[in-house]
Design an enzyme around this catalytic site. Structure first.
Site, PDB file in Angstrom:
ATOM      1  N   GLU A  49     132.543  87.712 -16.329  1.00 28.45           N
ATOM      2  CA  GLU A  49     133.670  88.432 -16.921  1.00 28.45           C
ATOM      3  C   GLU A  49     133.445  88.479 -18.415  1.00 28.45           C
ATOM      4  O   GLU A  49     133.059  87.488 -19.022  1.00 28.45           O
ATOM      5  CB  GLU A  49     134.984  87.679 -16.662  1.00 28.45           C
ATOM      6  CG  GLU A  49     135.576  87.912 -15.292  1.00 28.45           C
ATOM      7  CD  GLU A  49     136.857  87.122 -15.084  1.00 28.45           C
ATOM      8  OE1 GLU A  49     137.197  86.861 -13.917  1.00 28.45           O
ATOM      9  OE2 GLU A  49     137.505  86.740 -16.085  1.00 28.45           O
ATOM     10  N   ASP A  60     147.127  84.915 -23.436  1.00 33.37           N
ATOM     11  CA  ASP A  60     145.983  84.049 -23.688  1.00 33.37           C
ATOM     12  C   ASP A  60     146.361  82.844 -24.524  1.00 33.37           C
ATOM     13  O   ASP A  60     147.118  82.941 -25.474  1.00 33.37           O
ATOM     14  CB  ASP A  60     144.873  84.833 -24.410  1.00 33.37           C
ATOM     15  CG  ASP A  60     144.126  85.728 -23.440  1.00 33.37           C
ATOM     16  OD1 ASP A  60     143.761  85.230 -22.358  1.00 33.37           O
ATOM     17  OD2 ASP A  60     143.932  86.911 -23.755  1.00 33.37           O
TER      18      ASP A  60
END
Lengths: 266, 410
Positions: A49, A60
């Protein structure tokens, strides 16, 4: 024809182990280094990824924010991300690569233009953090048309009814968020509990490749190895941060770390 | 196809099945984890706003705790000084805590209690949203955490002190520009990780759709009061009446305009133009920013070509936000409201003039709106009416004002 992502999972199943999925940010700590990192760790990881950085990420944690910040600070743009993917794919044509990021960058680029760029550079799949189901239906269809896997997300808060609908409309890979957390949080749920949830989802459609992410490190990875795949992201971003602090080469450091992660799930 | 506002339907409800206004503003661009909590909150709010008992409870606290109605006064000296339109102020800064943020904070705490949540978190820029949330949380027995940019903590000291006194934990946000935009992001991240036990209050009409709705529904109290005050003063709604309001996220303006939506009242929103001759501003509507996604909602937002959110600068922490409520985007595109900006310097001058001439002393946020009133009034006839929402008091800005003007006069 089977996708490279599907083939990677098949291969891992034959070896009776989960797929090791890594997450690093394109352009962290430099564009060159992030490509080198991808090339190196692809020897151990099954699926890569690659984050395209955004400066206002709402899901995040600190580690990935740090990586994104470094990438943006050195001027990484979307076109650089596609260049990195293209160069990586030239050397590793069969290794599946997934881009991950936030929708505004795609929105500004234009959905079709973005997807065509993905196709041209060799992107195999997409994870869009802030484009949930069912709002993502149309976009997922556009991906399918181009043979790009759109990866739906499930979380501990997703109801069973909703799960069924999402799974029905999903492509060959689904991402299960292990716990209520931003990326990089400490695993606050026991691996046993996570696997219980995992198995419940798996029973809805056993054919789908279901991977677990969030809170997975070298300490927790082996306890979850009955999953189809395991994603390690924040830990890798942290390694880059630390190696930069200590004047070490993040490329060789990360190579070692991913090698060790792989050993833990064999 | 041109966008239109429907008459007789609350503006907050004029969205499609994806919660988008005019098909392009708003929505819920959120991580999967937040889908369920946002769904739950949406259902709960829809139930509560139809529940007579809940409305009664809200009105009770608005009256006894917030202090409704806030005064509506004529600014005779300013009107005489400028010569032209009659200038009035709705002194919302007289509400408990000193600003309009108390409405949203109170309603969120009432909702949190109904949802059985014991913890509440919120973001703040100028510190008002945080101060009010900490006040209301204390009143309603909720444990409160406030996310605030480190830069704002420094420049809005009086409000920070109030939050501490109210027993709230202040979490300094040191990422990005260390202002409101980062505080909202960090607060949303915190909610992602704690949504099972914690209620989130977004401090303005921004964020995922339900937060836009709750906030606008709460601040609408301002225009409910104003409607009857205007009718009492003039006998009816004056033909030529302009409602001027500063816009950052847009919560006070939405509340100030809501009840007048289907009337002929003219709406003017004033954004933060930033320092004179600076390229940085916080005025996405005035300066033609493109539509983008920020904090879960599609809106006009200051950003670069790639979609990275842009930096803003304003003397007023409360307006220092790169985005703007999806409702204001909708009002702009339907031409129901018009938007302009005032610079830092113009706002400071307006603060000075109003404080000198009148008994009120607006904070730097409404001073942006007063700056526009000062520009407009001399050009208008004395039969025309300008009403400015004075939605904050200058006391919280005394440090900045002292630094910029040498002394602080209230």
């Amino acid at each position: 024809m089977k996708s490279k992502i599907a083939l990677a999972f098949e291969n891992c199943k034959k070896q009776k182990r989960p797929a090791l999925i890594t997450y690093t940010v394109a352009g962290d700590n430099t564009r060159k280094n992030s490509l080198k990192i991808l090339n190196k760790i692809s020897k151990h990881a099954d699926i890569l990824e690659c984050g395209f950085p955004h400066n206002t990420p709402i899901a995040d944690g600190g580690q990935i924010q740090g990586s994104s910040h470094r990438a943006l600070k050195n001027g990484t743009k979307l076109k650089d991300v596609f260049q990195i993917v293209k160069k990586f794919k030239k050397i590793n044509p069969s290794k599946p690569l997934i881009l991950m990021g936030y929708f505004n960058l795609i929105y500004q680029n234009g959905e079709n233009k973005f997807l065509n760029n993905c196709k041209k550079s060799g992107v195999d799949g997409l994870i869009i953090v802030d484009l949930p189901y069912p709002e993502n239906k149309n976009f997922a269809k556009k991906c399918k048309k181009r043979d790009i896997t759109f990866i739906q997300l499930l979380s501990p808060t997703t109801s069973k009814d909703r799960m069924k609908k999402i799974i029905k409309d999903s492509h060959e890979m689904i991402y299960y968020i292990s716990m209520l957390s931003t990326t990089g949080g400490r695993l606050k749920v026991s691996p046993k509990k996570i696997l219980e949830n995992y198995n419940r989802i798996k029973r809805i459609n056993p054919k789908k490749n279901l991977v677990i992410g969030f809170g997975i490190t070298d300490k927790t990875i082996s306890s979850l190895k009955s999953a189809n795949g395991l994603v390690v992201g924040s830990m890798l971003c942290k390694i880059i941060t630390n190696s930069l602090k200590m004047g070490q080469n993040p490329v060789t450091k990360l190579d070692k770390v991913v090698y060790n992660l792989k050993k833990k799930i064999l | 196809m041109s966008l239109k506002i429907k008459k007789g339907i609350p503006l907050i409800d004029q969205h499609d099945k994806n919660f988008m206004y005019g098909g392009k503003f708003g929505g819920n661009f959120i991580p999967e984890t937040l889908k369920k909590p946002i769904d739950d909150l949406t259902k709960l709010f829809n139930k509560l706003r139809k529940n007579k008992k809940f409305i009664k409870e809200r009105d009770f606290y608005f009256k006894t705790y917030v202090g409704a109605p806030t005064p509506f006064i004529k600014l005779d000296n300013l009107t005489d000084h400028l010569g032209g339109a009659q200038i009035y102020a709705k002194v919302v800064s007289e509400a408990n805590g000193g600003a309009h943020k108390i409405y949203n904070a109170t309603v969120h705490c009432l909702i949190a209690r109904k949802a059985g949540k014991k913890f509440i978190v919120g973001d703040t820029g100028a510190g008002y949203a945080g101060k009010m949330l900490s006040m209301a949380a204390k009143k309603f027995g909720l444990k409160c955490k406030i996310f605030m940019g480190a830069k704002d903590i420094k420049r809005q000291r009086p409000n920070v002190e109030s939050m501490r006194k109210n027993g709230a934990e202040i979490v300094p946000v040191t990422t990005g520009s260390q202002t409101l935009v980062d505080a909202v992001s960090e607060c949303m991240r915190y909610w992602v990780a704690n949504c099972d036990t914690t209620h989130m209050c977004v401090g303005s009409t921004v964020g995922p759709n339900i937060f836009v709705k709750i906030c606008a529904w709460s601040t609408a109290q301002i225009s409910r009061e104003l409607m009857s005050q205007v009718k009492e003063e003039f006998g009816k709604i004056p033909k030529k009446m302009k409602l001027l309001n500063c816009v950052g996220g847009g919560s006070s303006a939405m509340g100030f305009w809501n009840e007048f939506m289907d009337t002929d009242a003219e709406f003017i929103g004033i954004e933060a133009g930033g320092p004179k001759n600076s390229k940085l501003h916080a005025a996405p509507l005035t300066n033609g920013s493109k539509i983008g996604i920020l904090h879960g909602s599609a809106q006009y937002v200051i950003q670069d070509n790639e979609g990275q959110i842009g930096r803003t600068e304003s003397i007023s922490a409360g307006l220092d936000y790169p985005g703007i409520s999806s409702l204001h985007c909708f009002l702009k595109d339907t031409k129901r409201a018009s938007y302009t900006s005032a610079s830092d310097e113009e706002a400071l001058k307006a603060y000075q003039l109003v404080s000198k001439l009148e008994n009120i002393s607006p904070s730097l946020e409404p001073s942006h709106a007063f700056a526009e009133a000062i520009k407009l009034a001399p050009r208008l006839k004395s039969s025309e009416v300008i009403i400015v929402n004075s939605c904050g008091d200058s006391l919280k800005d005394k440090d900045i004002i002292k630094q910029k003007l040498g002394s602080y006069v209230r």
